[in-house]
Design an enzyme around this catalytic site. Structure first.
Site, short mmCIF file in Angstrom:
data_model
loop_
_atom_site.label_atom_id
_atom_site.label_comp_id
_atom_site.label_asym_id
_atom_site.label_seq_id
_atom_site.Cartn_x
_atom_site.Cartn_y
_atom_site.Cartn_z
N ARG B 24 0.84 -1.21 0.00
CA ARG B 24 0.00 0.00 0.00
C ARG B 24 0.88 1.27 0.00
O ARG B 24 1.02 1.95 -1.00
CB ARG B 24 -0.95 -0.01 1.21
N ASP B 25 1.51 1.54 1.11
CA ASP B 25 2.32 2.76 1.23
C ASP B 25 3.50 2.73 0.26
O ASP B 25 3.88 3.76 -0.30
CB ASP B 25 2.82 2.87 2.68
N HIS B 218 6.48 4.23 12.62
CA HIS B 218 6.56 4.27 11.15
C HIS B 218 7.58 5.34 10.77
O HIS B 218 7.26 6.52 10.70
CB HIS B 218 5.16 4.62 10.62
N HIS B 220 10.58 6.97 8.30
CA HIS B 220 11.10 7.08 6.94
C HIS B 220 12.60 7.36 7.02
O HIS B 220 13.08 7.99 7.95
CB HIS B 220 10.38 8.19 6.18
N CYS B 251 11.50 7.45 -4.22
CA CYS B 251 12.75 7.19 -4.93
C CYS B 251 13.94 7.65 -4.09
O CYS B 251 14.03 8.81 -3.70
CB CYS B 251 12.77 7.94 -6.26
N ASN B 260 10.44 4.45 2.91
CA ASN B 260 10.16 3.78 4.18
C ASN B 260 11.39 2.99 4.63
O ASN B 260 12.24 2.62 3.83
CB ASN B 260 9.01 2.78 3.98
#
Lengths: 311, 311
Positions: B24-25, B218, B220, B251, B260
């Site tokens: 999904r993400d 979560h 990044h 990217c 992520n």
């Protein structure tokens, strides 16, 4: 240019010394030779960005590391800015020490191995023979008033031998420090180490009297673990961290990637956590961008990519 | 294929649930549309590699996220393998919930924001209005027996507002959890957070009764901090970590990188530290290589690059 929000961490040292390895460890594997004046300017810019300790070059035989065959020239270009106890140079043996002393340096580093295979491949000696080779180097360096660092590579994994037993690493570290070195640098040369392993090794070194105050850590980001491992070492009281500006030291896009922890990514982590480093991140990123221009490819540092862009 | 040496860490949970967000993400920002059958096969391979919790897709209007317009088709392809409480889907509003319920899902996630600017840009609402929009979604989902997750994005920094005050984040998290969600996911959407900040936010949430047992993190990797921050959260007792196989989700070579945390890099860290995840790293890397083939570019995961090569 963005900077991290400062939220002090309570479990980290107040101040960390970054031992910048970009000019030596970072550049040594670059195939196209970087001119001596560019190397000297790189070191000047790193110092201007606030890096107090910079390993400048290596007095190894030119046939071993052609990129650093210009050690004397680089130091001559730097003048006093390349000397003193915060500008170590790597020396492999007594001849290297002779050349370093002739150049007037104030600090040297020797580069040992925790494993027999890498000692053989890198130094063409057994571990025991390599330590005997370092003995007069360290003794004479100390007699000359120099600061001395002892690198021990392959402290976590070895590409030929696999996992390296902690006891074996501790034994080599003890023998290297018994030579009289001021500081030990624990190298995760292939980047396979993880946080529990870091803790166990530091505990084992502490148990034999090599405390965190004499230890630097040198992590490679080959498996993405370098910063997490570094932060674990800092929580154990280590206050010296090896890093390479721009992440120089191996192509990040290749299978054989052996990139050093990028100094910028480390500074971001420490700035955010309220740990003093003396480094100005904006200047450092600008220096990486400048150096990337000379190397003809973008920096693999996440912070450099995020702040300076490569698209 | 290499695996990390196992040296258990004493300060981490025994077991960590990886909440896989790749399908999904990870995929939602891919410009070229990935066919539904490839997405379904990706999810099957992830499950086969041992990932127990996988966010499969999103029931947002196709005009918002064209890549995920095939949510119903993906779930139909998966059959029972796409349903149940460990296969959440993102739903933005009641219409999305209706579609998710029609597809027979057993878990949903809503996606809120800690900042007004991102709430406005992402949801075209104030924070308060978005919470009111989520209220009937969470209530009806719970009434239908679904497991519900509440994402809160921009918990550390916001690209428009800069640093986000911890108190503001805690307030939004409380209001989101008061809706009745089972789990909170703290998003460092732009990747600027550092370890002291993570500790402070988790402490502040604990102080208002949102304990680590209800929190997922979560991170990044935009500034290289994702794994270090994750390990800090785990030391605080968090046992759920969002990650994206292959580091999908932005990217890595672009200024706007929002990648992520790569599931492989996380699994390497946890395998090495003796933390159980149930994931087979070798299978996972093979899945990333397979997916990279469909996307036409190499994975940004360090572990994938090191183990599978991209040169």
């Amino acid at each position: 240019m963005g900077l991290p929000q400062r939220e002090p961490a309570t479990d980290l040292p107040e101040r960390v010394t970054i031992y910048e390895v970009g000019p030596r460890d970072g550049l040594q594997n670059e195939k196209s030779v970087v001119p001596a004046e560019v190397k000297a300017e790189f070191i000047r810019r790193l110092a201007a960005a606030g890096l107090e300790t910079i390993e400048t070059t290596s007095f190894v035989p030119p046939s071993w590391v052609p990129q650093l065959a210009d050690a004397t020239e680089v130091l001559a270009d730097l003048g006093d800015a390349g000397l003193g106890p915060r500008r170590p140079v790597l020396v492999p043996n007594e001849r290297g020490l002779d050349n370093a002393l002739a150049a007037g340096v104030g600090a040297v580093a020797v580069f040992g191995s925790a494993t027999e295979t890498f000692a053989r491949k890198n130094l063409n000696r057994t571990v025991a023979e390599s330590i005997e080779m370092f003995r007069p180097v360290v003794e004479r360096a100390k007699d000359s008033g120099l600061w001395v660092r002892a690198y021990v590579s392959m402290c976590f994994g070895d590409p030929w031998e696999g996992p390296v037993p902690v006891e074996q690493v501790v034994d080599v570290c003890q023998r290297m420090m018994d030579l009289g070195a001021d500081q030990l640098s624990l190298g995760d040369t292939i980047g396979t180490g993880t946080t529990g392993h870091v803790s166990r090794l530091l505990d084992a070194l502490d148990a034999v009297g090599i405390g965190s105050d004499r230890i630097g850590v040198h992590f490679h980001d080959t498996y993405g673990q370098a910063l997490a491992n570094t932060m674990t070492a800092l929580r154990h009281g280590v206050c010296v961290v090896d890093a390479s500006t721009g992440g120089l030291g191996g192509c990040p896009y290749a299978k054989s990637a052996t990139g050093n922890l990028a100094t910028e990514d480390l500074v971001w982590a420490l700035d955010g956590a309220g740990v003093q480093t003396g480094v100005d991140l904006t200047s450092l990123v600008q220096t990486s961008v400048w150096m990337a221009g000379h190397l003809g490819r973008p920096s693999p540092s996440a912070v450099v990519r995020a702040l300076a862009g490569s698209d």
